[in-house]
Design a protein around this motif. Structure first.
Motif, mmCIF file in Angstrom:
data_model
loop_
_atom_site.group_PDB
_atom_site.id
_atom_site.type_symbol
_atom_site.label_atom_id
_atom_site.label_comp_id
_atom_site.label_asym_id
_atom_site.label_seq_id
_atom_site.Cartn_x
_atom_site.Cartn_y
_atom_site.Cartn_z
ATOM 1 N N ALA A 32 -7.544 -6.066 10.734
ATOM 2 C CA ALA A 32 -7.190 -5.129 11.820
ATOM 3 C C ALA A 32 -8.116 -4.031 11.962
ATOM 4 N N PHE A 33 -8.841 -3.444 10.822
ATOM 5 C CA PHE A 33 -9.443 -2.381 11.108
ATOM 6 C C PHE A 33 -11.015 -2.682 11.882
ATOM 7 N N LEU A 34 -11.219 -4.017 11.942
ATOM 8 C CA LEU A 34 -12.468 -4.416 12.764
ATOM 9 C C LEU A 34 -12.441 -4.581 13.955
ATOM 10 N N LYS A 35 -10.892 -4.521 14.576
ATOM 11 C CA LYS A 35 -10.871 -4.885 15.836
ATOM 12 C C LYS A 35 -11.098 -3.534 16.861
ATOM 13 N N THR A 36 -11.535 -3.950 18.036
ATOM 14 C CA THR A 36 -12.163 -2.820 18.777
ATOM 15 C C THR A 36 -11.078 -2.499 19.579
ATOM 16 N N GLU A 37 -10.912 -1.216 19.755
ATOM 17 C CA GLU A 37 -9.675 -0.366 20.581
ATOM 18 C C GLU A 37 -10.449 0.435 21.503
ATOM 19 N N VAL A 38 -10.205 0.198 22.911
ATOM 20 C CA VAL A 38 -11.036 1.042 24.099
ATOM 21 C C VAL A 38 -9.953 2.196 24.071
ATOM 22 N N PRO A 39 -10.772 3.431 24.089
ATOM 23 C CA PRO A 39 -9.812 4.815 24.417
ATOM 24 C C PRO A 39 -9.105 4.938 25.706
ATOM 25 N N ASN A 40 -8.123 5.453 26.092
ATOM 26 C CA ASN A 40 -7.536 5.672 27.149
ATOM 27 C C ASN A 40 -8.366 6.919 28.015
ATOM 28 N N VAL A 41 -9.207 6.116 28.993
ATOM 29 C CA VAL A 41 -10.217 7.276 29.658
ATOM 30 C C VAL A 41 -9.878 7.070 31.047
ATOM 31 N N MET A 42 -9.677 8.160 31.629
ATOM 32 C CA MET A 42 -9.466 8.421 33.116
ATOM 33 C C MET A 42 -10.495 9.038 33.862
ATOM 34 N N GLN A 43 -10.908 8.806 34.838
ATOM 35 C CA GLN A 43 -11.764 9.527 35.888
ATOM 36 C C GLN A 43 -11.394 9.766 37.253
ATOM 37 N N TYR A 44 -12.075 10.783 37.917
ATOM 38 C CA TYR A 44 -11.719 11.271 39.368
ATOM 39 C C TYR A 44 -13.004 11.678 39.843
ATOM 40 N N LEU A 45 -13.271 11.025 40.938
ATOM 41 C CA LEU A 45 -14.520 11.602 41.650
ATOM 42 C C LEU A 45 -14.273 12.672 42.685
ATOM 43 N N HIS A 46 -15.029 13.747 42.608
ATOM 44 C CA HIS A 46 -14.825 14.709 43.552
ATOM 45 C C HIS A 46 -16.174 14.754 44.308
ATOM 46 N N ASN A 47 -16.114 14.549 45.629
ATOM 47 C CA ASN A 47 -17.135 14.486 46.498
ATOM 48 C C ASN A 47 -17.453 15.752 47.451
ATOM 49 N N ILE A 48 -18.745 15.832 47.689
ATOM 50 C CA ILE A 48 -19.153 16.897 48.566
ATOM 51 C C ILE A 48 -18.376 16.917 50.091
ATOM 52 N N ASN A 49 -17.501 17.809 50.268
ATOM 53 C CA ASN A 49 -16.563 17.727 51.427
ATOM 54 C C ASN A 49 -16.526 19.056 52.225
ATOM 55 N N PHE A 50 -17.441 19.913 51.892
ATOM 56 C CA PHE A 50 -17.439 21.376 52.412
ATOM 57 C C PHE A 50 -18.932 21.645 53.098
ATOM 58 N N GLN A 51 -19.119 21.620 54.145
ATOM 59 C CA GLN A 51 -20.738 21.624 54.490
ATOM 60 C C GLN A 51 -20.261 22.622 55.987
ATOM 61 N N ILE A 52 -20.863 23.672 55.748
ATOM 62 C CA ILE A 52 -20.848 24.777 57.200
ATOM 63 C C ILE A 52 -21.942 25.853 56.864
ATOM 64 N N TYR A 53 -21.845 26.398 57.938
ATOM 65 C CA TYR A 53 -23.162 27.618 57.960
ATOM 66 C C TYR A 53 -22.436 28.825 58.622
ATOM 67 N N TYR A 54 -22.798 30.014 58.342
ATOM 68 C CA TYR A 54 -22.541 31.244 59.121
ATOM 69 C C TYR A 54 -23.731 31.641 59.713
ATOM 70 N N GLN A 55 -23.588 32.469 60.823
ATOM 71 C CA GLN A 55 -24.808 32.901 61.543
ATOM 72 C C GLN A 55 -24.540 34.325 62.120
ATOM 73 N N THR A 56 -25.336 35.297 62.023
ATOM 74 C CA THR A 56 -25.414 36.562 62.704
ATOM 75 C C THR A 56 -26.652 36.611 63.255
ATOM 76 N N THR A 57 -26.742 37.735 64.300
ATOM 77 C CA THR A 57 -27.964 37.896 65.112
ATOM 78 C C THR A 57 -28.208 39.306 65.045
ATOM 79 N N THR A 58 -29.596 39.768 64.833
ATOM 80 C CA THR A 58 -29.867 41.212 64.980
ATOM 81 C C THR A 58 -31.085 41.226 65.791
#
Length: 469
Positions: free
Chosen positions: A120-146
């Protein structure tokens, strides 16, 4: 990418009170100006230095460039501090995503049942791994004039240079800081309404004292320091230490807390919090106009019913790393990018601050929302379309609407409770029904019954009937 574990890079605050102090700072920041222009003398007019800068194109360009390079430096005059400064996780130096990975506890095995299995000790056991991808979703610019005129006047009047810097740069960053706050509050409230935060009712809220309400919250805070699957939607057995707990308090609720209550209920002693407390100016108040501009199509306005529900929240606890806010380093690893463009026709400078990043929250971190006397419950589950017809070999997307009170979890599990024909009809976790092309249709058209079962209350279900053609 670079992910600091705690505090992210903050805007530096320059505390200056006079034109001379500010001009000295700017000159010292620029190699051209610092080598060739003497520093102003405190108490004397800066107009001669201003004339020197304005009359020399090289000096003028160096001055304007330095104003933009200052970037993260904000003049400390009526500056607003974001109380939720803990939400920023870091800066991305490359890539477009953050991959959040989490491991659950290892599996447990019965010793006696495995005693006879000498390998039994030779058997491979895959750990319980979870993942989540956070993608770039915020693209803005600010402007002012002098304008050149504004710049010239900045050197002529006391306080004029300070005002010029505020108009040219500081308000760009002030706008960013304000938008960070309203977006994070919006994200939090959307998660609450979606039922993906653990909801805890403060029973008999209106008849309890402030001390008793805080005691109920502190009880949950204590429980969160132990490993438990009860405080995150992924049901990961997580513990959140006091140091990593953030109490977000409604200002009205906080106002009820006397100094004595806070000292005795939250503090280890008179000088040390068990959890960090920050304020929210009401979970039901949102700058709708600003959010619409900043988030665009990503913004979903709150309904009047949702605002009524949100008004019933006295406090929230989130893990320090519950917010997944990152900024993309467009200029090395700095937060945002400042540029300027001079229009020779109008004699004006357009100043820009570009911000790219990720605004997201974690499905694995612990979080709790408290309600004032409203118990979390599921009242009904309905499936749409309720009745439909589908040819063999095709797919149908079903959706479930879950009516709740007290911000109960709105998630459902999908199953085929009739007519799956040994796996020739399947439905996934998102409600997508697939009918195999060899699904047998003979005689009377068969009926498939699909059921959506509430995760929060498995006695609440909704069904749909699909006729296979």
């Amino acid at each position: 990418f670079n992910m600091p574990s705690r505090a992210a890079k903050k805007i530096n605050v320059l505390a200056v009170n006079t034109n001379a102090e500010l001009l000295s700072y700017i000159i010292n920041q620029n190699p051209i100006l610092s080598v060739e222009i003497d520093l102003p003398v405190q108490g004397e007019s800066i107009a001669p230095i201003g004339k020197l800068i304005m009359d020399n194109q090289r000096y003028r360009n160096a001055f304007i460039n330095t104003v933009n390079i200052i970037g993260l430096t904000v003049i400390k005059r009526n500056r607003w501090e974001n109380p939720w400064d803990f939400t920023l996780r870091g800066t991305l130096s490359r890539g477009q995503t953050v991959r959040e990975i989490i491991l659950d506890l290892c599996n447990v095995h019965n010793y006696n049942k495995n005693f006879e299995d000498k390998t039994a000790f030779l058997k491979t056991e895959v750990p319980n791994v979870m993942q989540y991808l956070h993608n770039i979703n915020f693209q803005i610019y600010y402007q002012t004039t002098t304008s050149d005129e504004q710049l010239a006047m900045a050197f002529e009047t006391e306080g004029g240079l300070l005002s010029f810097i505020e108009e040219a740069v500081s308000m760009l960053w002030e706008s960013k800081v304000y938008d960070e706050y309203i977006i994070d509050k919006y994200q939090l409230c959307r998660r609450i309404l979606d039922g993906t935060m653990t909801s805890v009712e403060i029973t008999d809220y209106n008849t309890k004292t402030a001390r008793e309400r805080v005691s109920d919250m502190k009880s949950i805070s204590n429980k969160m320091t132990f490993r438990s699957p009860n405080y995150n939607p992924a049901a990961i057995r997580r513990a959140t230490s006091f140091d990593d707990q953030i109490f977000i308090l409604n200002t009205d609720f906080e106002a009820d807390m006397s100094t004595e209550v806070l000292a005795t209920s939250f503090f280890r002693d008179d000088a040390d919090f068990k959890a960090r407390a920050v304020l929210a100016d009401g979970f039901n108040t949102h700058d709708t106009e600003r959010l619409t501009k900043v988030l665009g199509e990503q913004y979903v306005p709150f309904t009047s019913e949702e605002l009524v529900q949100l008004a019933n929240i006295p406090a929230v606890i989130v893990s320090r790393e519950w917010f997944m806010d990152y900024y993309y380093g467009m200029d090395t690893t700095s937060v945002g990018k400042t540029t300027e463009f001079y229009n020779p026709t109008t004699l004006e400078n357009n100043h820009f601050l570009h911000i790219w990043g990720i605004k997201s929250t974690s499905p694995f971190e612990n979080a709790v929302v408290f309600t004032a006397g409203v118990a979390p419950a599921v009242t009904s589950v309905t499936v749409a379309p309720n009745e439909s017809s589908l040819s063999a070999g095709l797919s149908l997307q079903l959706s479930a609407t879950v009516a709740t009170t007290g911000f109960a979890n709105k998630a459902v599990t999908w199953s085929i409770t009739k007519g799956d024909e040994d796996g020739k009809a399947t439905i996934n976790e998102n409600g997508l029904l697939k009918i195999a092309s060899d699904y047998v249709v003979s005689g009377e058209a068969p009926q498939i019954e699909v059921t959506a079962t509430s995760v929060f209350d498995n006695t609440k279900t909704g069904t749909a009937s699909v006729t296979v053609l």
